[in-house]
Enzyme design. Structure first.
Site, PDB file in Angstrom:
ATOM      1  N   ARG A 151     -52.597 -28.388  15.747  1.00  0.00           N
ATOM      2  CA  ARG A 151     -51.819 -28.682  14.490  1.00  0.00           C
ATOM      3  C   ARG A 151     -50.899 -29.607  14.776  1.00  0.00           C
ATOM      4  O   ARG A 151     -50.476 -29.861  15.725  1.00  0.00           O
ATOM      5  CB  ARG A 151     -50.911 -27.347  14.280  1.00  0.00           C
ATOM      6  CG  ARG A 151     -51.524 -25.844  13.892  1.00  0.00           C
ATOM      7  CD  ARG A 151     -52.100 -25.989  12.753  1.00  0.00           C
ATOM      8  NE  ARG A 151     -52.590 -24.522  12.297  1.00  0.00           N
ATOM      9  CZ  ARG A 151     -53.728 -24.219  11.770  1.00  0.00           C
ATOM     10  NH1 ARG A 151     -54.643 -25.620  11.422  1.00  0.00           N
ATOM     11  NH2 ARG A 151     -54.331 -23.312  11.413  1.00  0.00           N
ATOM     12  N   GLU A 152     -50.969 -30.537  13.613  1.00  0.00           N
ATOM     13  CA  GLU A 152     -49.962 -31.707  13.897  1.00  0.00           C
ATOM     14  C   GLU A 152     -48.773 -31.319  12.947  1.00  0.00           C
ATOM     15  O   GLU A 152     -48.959 -30.931  11.869  1.00  0.00           O
ATOM     16  CB  GLU A 152     -50.851 -33.115  13.515  1.00  0.00           C
ATOM     17  CG  GLU A 152     -51.906 -33.580  14.302  1.00  0.00           C
ATOM     18  CD  GLU A 152     -52.345 -34.606  13.820  1.00  0.00           C
ATOM     19  OE1 GLU A 152     -53.400 -35.280  14.524  1.00  0.00           O
ATOM     20  OE2 GLU A 152     -52.182 -35.143  12.651  1.00  0.00           O
TER      21      GLU A 152
ATOM     22  N   ARG B  37     -38.603 -46.374  -2.682  1.00  0.00           N
ATOM     23  CA  ARG B  37     -38.853 -45.705  -1.735  1.00  0.00           C
ATOM     24  C   ARG B  37     -40.141 -46.471  -1.189  1.00  0.00           C
ATOM     25  O   ARG B  37     -41.232 -46.292  -1.685  1.00  0.00           O
ATOM     26  CB  ARG B  37     -39.322 -44.344  -2.146  1.00  0.00           C
ATOM     27  CG  ARG B  37     -37.979 -43.556  -2.681  1.00  0.00           C
ATOM     28  CD  ARG B  37     -37.063 -43.194  -1.378  1.00  0.00           C
ATOM     29  NE  ARG B  37     -36.099 -42.211  -1.644  1.00  0.00           N
ATOM     30  CZ  ARG B  37     -35.393 -41.935  -0.742  1.00  0.00           C
ATOM     31  NH1 ARG B  37     -35.064 -42.428   0.298  1.00  0.00           N
ATOM     32  NH2 ARG B  37     -34.362 -40.905  -1.089  1.00  0.00           N
TER      33      ARG B  37
ATOM     34  N   ALA C 228     -29.074 -37.225  -2.037  1.00  0.00           N
ATOM     35  CA  ALA C 228     -29.650 -36.267  -0.777  1.00  0.00           C
ATOM     36  C   ALA C 228     -29.374 -36.996   0.350  1.00  0.00           C
ATOM     37  O   ALA C 228     -29.395 -38.265   0.394  1.00  0.00           O
ATOM     38  CB  ALA C 228     -30.939 -35.856  -1.079  1.00  0.00           C
TER      39      ALA C 228
ATOM     40  N   GLU D 127     -22.993 -36.855   1.892  1.00  0.00           N
ATOM     41  CA  GLU D 127     -24.085 -37.375   1.057  1.00  0.00           C
ATOM     42  C   GLU D 127     -23.714 -37.927  -0.189  1.00  0.00           C
ATOM     43  O   GLU D 127     -23.870 -38.952  -0.920  1.00  0.00           O
ATOM     44  CB  GLU D 127     -25.483 -36.888   0.890  1.00  0.00           C
ATOM     45  CG  GLU D 127     -25.875 -36.919   2.528  1.00  0.00           C
ATOM     46  CD  GLU D 127     -26.551 -38.422   2.906  1.00  0.00           C
ATOM     47  OE1 GLU D 127     -26.777 -39.084   2.058  1.00  0.00           O
ATOM     48  OE2 GLU D 127     -26.925 -38.690   4.189  1.00  0.00           O
TER      49      GLU D 127
ATOM     50  N   GLU E  84     -23.106 -41.594  -1.507  1.00  0.00           N
ATOM     51  CA  GLU E  84     -23.952 -42.339  -2.337  1.00  0.00           C
ATOM     52  C   GLU E  84     -23.575 -42.587  -3.774  1.00  0.00           C
ATOM     53  O   GLU E  84     -23.622 -43.446  -4.478  1.00  0.00           O
ATOM     54  CB  GLU E  84     -25.191 -41.545  -2.468  1.00  0.00           C
ATOM     55  CG  GLU E  84     -26.002 -41.451  -1.247  1.00  0.00           C
ATOM     56  CD  GLU E  84     -27.336 -40.885  -1.699  1.00  0.00           C
ATOM     57  OE1 GLU E  84     -27.910 -39.999  -2.625  1.00  0.00           O
ATOM     58  OE2 GLU E  84     -28.173 -40.559  -0.574  1.00  0.00           O
TER      59      GLU E  84
ATOM     60  N   PRO F  21     -44.553 -27.627   3.926  1.00  0.00           N
ATOM     61  CA  PRO F  21     -44.870 -26.475   4.845  1.00  0.00           C
ATOM     62  C   PRO F  21     -46.178 -26.583   5.821  1.00  0.00           C
ATOM     63  O   PRO F  21     -46.185 -25.863   6.891  1.00  0.00           O
ATOM     64  CB  PRO F  21     -44.619 -25.195   4.238  1.00  0.00           C
ATOM     65  CG  PRO F  21     -44.990 -25.504   2.881  1.00  0.00           C
ATOM     66  CD  PRO F  21     -44.839 -26.821   2.737  1.00  0.00           C
TER      67      PRO F  21
ATOM     68  N   GLU G  58     -39.404 -29.459   7.936  1.00  0.00           N
ATOM     69  CA  GLU G  58     -37.989 -29.987   7.094  1.00  0.00           C
ATOM     70  C   GLU G  58     -37.653 -28.966   6.309  1.00  0.00           C
ATOM     71  O   GLU G  58     -38.540 -28.243   5.398  1.00  0.00           O
ATOM     72  CB  GLU G  58     -38.226 -31.223   6.300  1.00  0.00           C
ATOM     73  CG  GLU G  58     -37.126 -31.765   5.574  1.00  0.00           C
ATOM     74  CD  GLU G  58     -37.226 -32.902   4.859  1.00  0.00           C
ATOM     75  OE1 GLU G  58     -36.089 -33.569   4.472  1.00  0.00           O
ATOM     76  OE2 GLU G  58     -38.365 -33.374   4.458  1.00  0.00           O
TER      77      GLU G  58
ATOM     78  N   GLU H 196     -28.829 -48.999   2.689  1.00  0.00           N
ATOM     79  CA  GLU H 196     -28.843 -48.066   1.566  1.00  0.00           C
ATOM     80  C   GLU H 196     -28.515 -49.069   0.393  1.00  0.00           C
ATOM     81  O   GLU H 196     -27.621 -49.456   0.227  1.00  0.00           O
ATOM     82  CB  GLU H 196     -27.932 -46.851   1.596  1.00  0.00           C
ATOM     83  CG  GLU H 196     -28.377 -45.626   0.934  1.00  0.00           C
ATOM     84  CD  GLU H 196     -27.568 -44.378   1.259  1.00  0.00           C
ATOM     85  OE1 GLU H 196     -28.224 -43.660   1.011  1.00  0.00           O
ATOM     86  OE2 GLU H 196     -26.385 -44.382   1.803  1.00  0.00           O
TER      87      GLU H 196
END
Length: 185
Positions: free
Chosen positions: A39-40, A66, A78, A94, A98, A116, A121, A142
């Site tokens: 599993r990675e 992005r 976020a 945040e 932002e 998942p 995360e 940013e």
């Protein structure tokens, strides 16, 4: 219904890459049938996102480039959690950095596991209400635009796939359900 175990057991782990945001590990695991496989897994400190809802039912969103997708995306505010930071603290930090927003009310609406199958995360989702505006303090690297988007326009763009960001879709749709579709008790 039969009680089956789907648990995989880690046999060994190797760090392949460690960066500023993520760490990549290759684990050997034993499957429920006794066979081994790899599993990675991308390890991430976690993040928080916020749906900032104004009194006039506009939602404050940000537009930013992005790099992995090579284009500007519209998203709710976020960011990743700092070491030792609680999710609600990250959400407030945040949001202020932002957008310059300080909310009077911050409501937790759940967690999101973005990918998942290969990523651990967790994004903690919130609604911010009773908003006060101050000067934003963006990080040096940013670059973004803050936009006040009409609620129904954001809803349409999420539904038709104009906004593809998972955290924005999930948090906004949960917000919509909680505000307009959940039965009042």
């Amino acid at each position: 219904m039969e009680n089956k175990s789907f648990t995989e057991t880690k046999v060994s782990s190797e760090v392949i890459f460690e960066g500023h945001i993520v760490k990549l590990e290759r684990d050997v695991v034993t499957l429920p049938n006794g066979k081994e496989t790899t599993r990675e897994v991308i390890r991430h400190k976690g993040a928080a996102c916020v749906v900032p809802l104004m009194d006039d039912y506009k939602v404050v969103v940000v537009r930013q480039f992005r790099y992995p997708f090579g284009k500007v995306l519209t998203e709710i505010p976020a960011g990743k959690m700092d070491e030792g930071e609680e999710p609600h603290e990250c959400a407030l930090r945040e949001l202020k950095e932002e957008t310059g927003i300080i909310p009077e009310k911050l409501v937790y609406i759940g967690d999101l596991y973005p990918s998942p199958a290969y990523d651990d995360e967790v994004i903690h989702m919130y609604i911010a209400m009773d908003l006060k505006f101050v000067e934003p303090k963006l990080d040096a690297d940013e670059f973004l635009e803050v936009v006040q988007m009409p609620y129904q326009d954001l809803k349409r763009d999420v539904i038709i796939g104009e906004i593809c960001d998972a955290k924005t879709q999930a948090a906004f749709l949960k917000t919509d359900y909680m505000l307009f579709h959940q039965k009042k008790k």
